[in-house]
Design a protein around this motif. Structure first.
Motif, PDB file in Angstrom:
ATOM      1  N   PRO A  61      59.293  -3.425  25.319  1.00  0.00           N
ATOM      2  CA  PRO A  61      60.398  -4.350  25.053  1.00  0.00           C
ATOM      3  C   PRO A  61      61.759  -3.814  25.493  1.00  0.00           C
ATOM      4  O   PRO A  61      62.740  -4.568  25.509  1.00  0.00           O
ATOM      5  CB  PRO A  61      60.359  -4.516  23.523  1.00  0.00           C
ATOM      6  N   HIS A  62      61.838  -2.523  25.837  1.00  0.00           N
ATOM      7  CA  HIS A  62      63.130  -1.886  26.072  1.00  0.00           C
ATOM      8  C   HIS A  62      63.341  -1.390  27.506  1.00  0.00           C
ATOM      9  O   HIS A  62      64.477  -1.291  27.964  1.00  0.00           O
ATOM     10  CB  HIS A  62      63.292  -0.688  25.123  1.00  0.00           C
ATOM     11  N   ILE A  63      62.259  -1.019  28.192  1.00  0.00           N
ATOM     12  CA  ILE A  63      62.378  -0.443  29.538  1.00  0.00           C
ATOM     13  C   ILE A  63      61.607  -1.316  30.514  1.00  0.00           C
ATOM     14  O   ILE A  63      60.468  -1.694  30.254  1.00  0.00           O
ATOM     15  CB  ILE A  63      61.834   0.999  29.590  1.00  0.00           C
ATOM     16  N   ARG A  64      62.248  -1.619  31.642  1.00  0.00           N
ATOM     17  CA  ARG A  64      61.592  -2.369  32.700  1.00  0.00           C
ATOM     18  C   ARG A  64      61.542  -1.505  33.951  1.00  0.00           C
ATOM     19  O   ARG A  64      62.355  -0.594  34.121  1.00  0.00           O
ATOM     20  CB  ARG A  64      62.306  -3.697  32.963  1.00  0.00           C
ATOM     21  N   MET A  65      60.563  -1.792  34.820  1.00  0.00           N
ATOM     22  CA  MET A  65      60.347  -0.941  35.985  1.00  0.00           C
ATOM     23  C   MET A  65      60.090  -1.797  37.217  1.00  0.00           C
ATOM     24  O   MET A  65      59.684  -2.956  37.127  1.00  0.00           O
ATOM     25  CB  MET A  65      59.140  -0.035  35.740  1.00  0.00           C
ATOM     26  N   THR A  66      60.336  -1.205  38.377  1.00  0.00           N
ATOM     27  CA  THR A  66      60.032  -1.867  39.640  1.00  0.00           C
ATOM     28  C   THR A  66      59.812  -0.804  40.702  1.00  0.00           C
ATOM     29  O   THR A  66      60.299   0.325  40.574  1.00  0.00           O
ATOM     30  CB  THR A  66      61.156  -2.823  40.073  1.00  0.00           C
ATOM     31  N   ASN A  67      59.072  -1.177  41.746  1.00  0.00           N
ATOM     32  CA  ASN A  67      58.907  -0.291  42.901  1.00  0.00           C
ATOM     33  C   ASN A  67      59.662  -0.817  44.105  1.00  0.00           C
ATOM     34  O   ASN A  67      59.474  -0.328  45.217  1.00  0.00           O
ATOM     35  CB  ASN A  67      57.417  -0.156  43.250  1.00  0.00           C
ATOM     36  N   ARG A  68      60.538  -1.807  43.883  1.00  0.00           N
ATOM     37  CA  ARG A  68      61.285  -2.412  44.978  1.00  0.00           C
ATOM     38  C   ARG A  68      62.749  -1.984  44.923  1.00  0.00           C
ATOM     39  O   ARG A  68      63.398  -2.110  43.884  1.00  0.00           O
ATOM     40  CB  ARG A  68      61.202  -3.937  44.921  1.00  0.00           C
ATOM     41  N   GLU A  69      63.236  -1.525  46.047  1.00  0.00           N
ATOM     42  CA  GLU A  69      64.586  -0.970  46.090  1.00  0.00           C
ATOM     43  C   GLU A  69      65.649  -2.003  45.792  1.00  0.00           C
ATOM     44  O   GLU A  69      66.710  -1.697  45.252  1.00  0.00           O
ATOM     45  CB  GLU A  69      64.850  -0.344  47.463  1.00  0.00           C
ATOM     46  N   ARG A  77      59.209  -5.410  35.798  1.00  0.00           N
ATOM     47  CA  ARG A  77      58.134  -5.710  34.863  1.00  0.00           C
ATOM     48  C   ARG A  77      58.228  -4.710  33.714  1.00  0.00           C
ATOM     49  O   ARG A  77      58.848  -3.651  33.865  1.00  0.00           O
ATOM     50  CB  ARG A  77      56.784  -5.604  35.560  1.00  0.00           C
ATOM     51  N   PRO A  78      57.639  -5.020  32.556  1.00  0.00           N
ATOM     52  CA  PRO A  78      57.733  -4.091  31.432  1.00  0.00           C
ATOM     53  C   PRO A  78      57.082  -2.747  31.740  1.00  0.00           C
ATOM     54  O   PRO A  78      56.036  -2.685  32.383  1.00  0.00           O
ATOM     55  CB  PRO A  78      56.980  -4.821  30.307  1.00  0.00           C
ATOM     56  N   MET A  79      57.713  -1.685  31.277  1.00  0.00           N
ATOM     57  CA  MET A  79      57.121  -0.355  31.395  1.00  0.00           C
ATOM     58  C   MET A  79      55.944  -0.244  30.436  1.00  0.00           C
ATOM     59  O   MET A  79      56.055  -0.562  29.254  1.00  0.00           O
ATOM     60  CB  MET A  79      58.162   0.720  31.077  1.00  0.00           C
ATOM     61  N   MET A  80      54.817   0.197  30.929  1.00  0.00           N
ATOM     62  CA  MET A  80      53.618   0.341  30.116  1.00  0.00           C
ATOM     63  C   MET A  80      53.553   1.727  29.455  1.00  0.00           C
ATOM     64  O   MET A  80      54.294   2.636  29.803  1.00  0.00           O
ATOM     65  CB  MET A  80      52.376   0.109  30.978  1.00  0.00           C
ATOM     66  N   ARG A  81      52.623   1.882  28.509  1.00  0.00           N
ATOM     67  CA  ARG A  81      52.509   3.137  27.772  1.00  0.00           C
ATOM     68  C   ARG A  81      52.025   4.284  28.647  1.00  0.00           C
ATOM     69  O   ARG A  81      52.386   5.446  28.405  1.00  0.00           O
ATOM     70  CB  ARG A  81      51.540   2.959  26.589  1.00  0.00           C
ATOM     71  N   ALA A  82      51.174   3.995  29.631  1.00  0.00           N
ATOM     72  CA  ALA A  82      50.685   5.043  30.533  1.00  0.00           C
ATOM     73  C   ALA A  82      50.747   4.522  31.961  1.00  0.00           C
ATOM     74  O   ALA A  82      50.319   3.396  32.235  1.00  0.00           O
ATOM     75  CB  ALA A  82      49.267   5.460  30.170  1.00  0.00           C
ATOM     76  N   VAL A  83      51.286   5.338  32.851  1.00  0.00           N
ATOM     77  CA  VAL A  83      51.498   4.925  34.241  1.00  0.00           C
ATOM     78  C   VAL A  83      51.052   6.056  35.166  1.00  0.00           C
ATOM     79  O   VAL A  83      51.407   7.220  34.947  1.00  0.00           O
ATOM     80  CB  VAL A  83      52.992   4.613  34.496  1.00  0.00           C
ATOM     81  N   ALA A  90      58.118   5.149  45.055  1.00  0.00           N
ATOM     82  CA  ALA A  90      59.376   5.208  44.319  1.00  0.00           C
ATOM     83  C   ALA A  90      59.311   4.331  43.076  1.00  0.00           C
ATOM     84  O   ALA A  90      58.595   3.327  43.035  1.00  0.00           O
ATOM     85  CB  ALA A  90      60.530   4.769  45.211  1.00  0.00           C
ATOM     86  N   LEU A  91      60.067   4.717  42.067  1.00  0.00           N
ATOM     87  CA  LEU A  91      60.102   3.963  40.815  1.00  0.00           C
ATOM     88  C   LEU A  91      61.539   3.859  40.336  1.00  0.00           C
ATOM     89  O   LEU A  91      62.255   4.859  40.258  1.00  0.00           O
ATOM     90  CB  LEU A  91      59.248   4.678  39.762  1.00  0.00           C
ATOM     91  N   TRP A  92      61.970   2.607  40.042  1.00  0.00           N
ATOM     92  CA  TRP A  92      63.270   2.348  39.446  1.00  0.00           C
ATOM     93  C   TRP A  92      63.050   1.837  38.024  1.00  0.00           C
ATOM     94  O   TRP A  92      62.132   1.035  37.782  1.00  0.00           O
ATOM     95  CB  TRP A  92      64.037   1.287  40.220  1.00  0.00           C
ATOM     96  N   THR A  93      63.862   2.281  37.058  1.00  0.00           N
ATOM     97  CA  THR A  93      63.756   1.795  35.685  1.00  0.00           C
ATOM     98  C   THR A  93      65.122   1.348  35.184  1.00  0.00           C
ATOM     99  O   THR A  93      66.161   1.836  35.650  1.00  0.00           O
ATOM    100  CB  THR A  93      63.218   2.877  34.731  1.00  0.00           C
ATOM    101  N   THR A  94      65.113   0.423  34.229  1.00  0.00           N
ATOM    102  CA  THR A  94      66.358  -0.008  33.595  1.00  0.00           C
ATOM    103  C   THR A  94      66.082  -0.328  32.133  1.00  0.00           C
ATOM    104  O   THR A  94      64.988  -0.805  31.784  1.00  0.00           O
ATOM    105  CB  THR A  94      66.954  -1.242  34.311  1.00  0.00           C
ATOM    106  N   PHE A  95      67.058  -0.042  31.260  1.00  0.00           N
ATOM    107  CA  PHE A  95      66.932  -0.308  29.823  1.00  0.00           C
ATOM    108  C   PHE A  95      67.606  -1.637  29.498  1.00  0.00           C
ATOM    109  O   PHE A  95      68.748  -1.886  29.895  1.00  0.00           O
ATOM    110  CB  PHE A  95      67.605   0.800  29.012  1.00  0.00           C
ATOM    111  N   THR A  96      66.893  -2.483  28.764  1.00  0.00           N
ATOM    112  CA  THR A  96      67.464  -3.752  28.331  1.00  0.00           C
ATOM    113  C   THR A  96      68.056  -3.653  26.929  1.00  0.00           C
ATOM    114  O   THR A  96      68.795  -4.540  26.504  1.00  0.00           O
ATOM    115  CB  THR A  96      66.385  -4.848  28.333  1.00  0.00           C
ATOM    116  N   SER A  97      67.727  -2.584  26.201  1.00  0.00           N
ATOM    117  CA  SER A  97      68.248  -2.371  24.848  1.00  0.00           C
ATOM    118  C   SER A  97      68.176  -0.883  24.541  1.00  0.00           C
ATOM    119  O   SER A  97      67.426  -0.146  25.185  1.00  0.00           O
ATOM    120  CB  SER A  97      67.426  -3.171  23.822  1.00  0.00           C
ATOM    121  N   PRO A  98      68.947  -0.413  23.550  1.00  0.00           N
ATOM    122  CA  PRO A  98      68.911   1.023  23.232  1.00  0.00           C
ATOM    123  C   PRO A  98      67.548   1.419  22.686  1.00  0.00           C
ATOM    124  O   PRO A  98      66.923   0.663  21.936  1.00  0.00           O
ATOM    125  CB  PRO A  98      70.010   1.176  22.168  1.00  0.00           C
ATOM    126  N   HIS A  99      67.090   2.614  23.072  1.00  0.00           N
ATOM    127  CA  HIS A  99      65.752   3.011  22.627  1.00  0.00           C
ATOM    128  C   HIS A  99      65.579   4.518  22.739  1.00  0.00           C
ATOM    129  O   HIS A  99      65.915   5.116  23.755  1.00  0.00           O
ATOM    130  CB  HIS A  99      64.689   2.314  23.478  1.00  0.00           C
TER     131      HIS A  99
END
Length: 297
Positions: A61-69, A77-83, A90-99
Motif C-alpha cells: 500500500p505504500h511503495i510502488r515500483m516500475t522497470n520503465r525509465e 505497480r505495488p511493491m511485492m513482499r519478495a522480488v 533497472a528498478l525505480w520505486t516511489t512512496f505514496t505514504s510514509p512507511h
C-alpha cells in the motif's frame, strides 16, 4: 569465490534507522536494512548481478515500483513482499505514504546461481530462471528462511555453509524454474507462472490487469499468453480475472460494511448494476442476496 556486489543506487527521502547489517559469503552478499520512507520518496537501483529483495512487512500500500525509465504513473505497480530482479534490470520505486520497513537484500553472483541450479534442473532451465523476474506477495516459508538468515547475518554463530544453505532454499522457493527445461510444457502455463499471476492480481486493490500486463507478468507475448492461458484454465484471461474480482467482491461483502455501490466503484465496475450482473453470472445470486445469506450462516 571472493565476491563484492556492485550496484548503482540513488535514493531521496529514505532514511536508514539502524546500522546496516551485512555478511559476505561464497558468491553472494546478504544485507539487512531497517529504514523509513516519506511520501514522495524515491529510489533507483541497477545491478550487474541478480538480486533478491524480501520485505518483512506488507509494503504494497505504500511503495510502488516500475522497470520503465519514463516513470509514468500508469507503469507503476505495488511493491511485492519478495522480488527477484535479474541482472541488468533497472528498478525505480516511489512512496505514496510514509512507511517504516525492513528488508533483506541478497546480491548473487550469476556463476554461483548457475552452479547451484544446474545439477538439479540443467543449465538451460537454470539460465531461463535467471532471466525471469519474480514478484510475489504470499512469501510463506520464504519469510521464515529470510528471518533465520537475518539472525545469522546479525549475529554469526554457525559455519558459513548454514547461511549459504538458507540462501539456496530461498532461491529454490522463489525463482521461476521451468519444469524439465520446458518453458511451456504441453502448451500450458506452469504452476509458478499461475502463482505469479495470482500474486500480481492480489496486489491490485481493484483486481484488474490488462491482458498485456498479465502476459508481461509471465514473460510471454500477448497472443501466445491468451492461447496457453485458455489451454491451462479453460477460460479466457478476462473471464478468469472477472472471477477473481468477484472473489474480492465476496470478501468485501463479508468483511466490510461498504455499500454494494462502493464495492463496485472500488473494484472498477462502471456502476452497481454492472457488478450485480457479473456477480449473478458467476455466483448465481445478487450481491445483496449473497451478503444476506452469508450473514445468516
Amino acid at each position: 569465490m571472493n565476491y563484492r556486489h556492485s550496484m548503482t543506487c540513488y535514493t531521496e527521502g529514505i532514511k536508514v534507522l539502524a546500522p546496516v547489517k551485512w555478511r559476505g559469503l561464497d558468491g553472494l552478499m546478504s544485507v539487512f536494512w531497517d529504514a523509513e520512507g516519506q511520501p514522495g520518496a524515491k529510489g533507483y537501483y541497477l545491478s550487474p548481478d541478480p538480486r533478491i529483495v524480501i520485505f518483512f512487512n506488507d509494503v504494497s500500500p505504500h511503495i510502488r515500483m516500475t522497470n520503465r525509465e519514463s516513470g509514468v504513473i500508469d507503469h507503476f505497480r505495488p511493491m511485492m513482499r519478495a522480488v527477484y530482479v535479474p541482472a541488468g534490470v533497472a528498478l525505480w520505486t516511489t512512496f505514496t505514504s510514509p512507511h517504516r520497513f525492513s528488508h533483506l537484500d541478497l546480491h548473487l553472483h550469476k556463476d554461483k546461481l548457475l552452479r547451484f541450479l544446474s545439477p538439479s534442473v540443467g543449465s538451460s532451465a537454470a539460465l531461463t530462471a535467471l532471466r525471469r523476474p519474480v514478484e510475489i506477495q504470499d512469501v510463506g516459508a520464504i519469510e521464515t528462511l529470510a528471518s533465520l538468515l537475518v539472525d545469522e547475518v546479525s549475529h554469526p554463530s554457525k559455519p558459513a555453509i548454514y547461511a549459504e544453505s538458507l540462501v539456496g532454499s530461498i532461491v529454490s522457493g522463489l525463482l521461476d524454474i521451468p519444469d524439465s527445461g520446458s518453458e511451456q510444457p504441453n502448451g500450458r502455463l506452469t504452476q509458478a507462472q499461475m502463482n505469479k499471476l495470482i500474486s500480481r492480481i492480489n496486489g491490485r486493490s481493484d483486481g484488474r490487469l490488462t491482458v498485456a500486463e498479465m502476459a508481461s507478468t509471465v514473460g510471454l507475448s500477448e497472443s501466445w499468453f491468451a492461447n496457453v492461458f485458455k489451454q491451462t484454465t479453460g477460460k479466457t484471461p478476462l473471464q478468469w480475472q472477472l472471477g477473481k474480482r468477484i472473489d474480492l467482491a465476496q470478501k468485501l461483502l463479508v468483511e466490510s460494511e461498504l455499500t454494494i455501490a462502493d464495492i463496485a466503484a472500488q473494484l472498477g465496475f462502471s456502476d452497481q448494476a454492472h457488478l450485480t450482473k457479473a456477480f449473478r453470472q458467476i455466483a448465481g445470486e445478487t450481491p445483496a442476496a449473497w451478503r444476506r445469506m452469508q450473514r445468516l450462516l
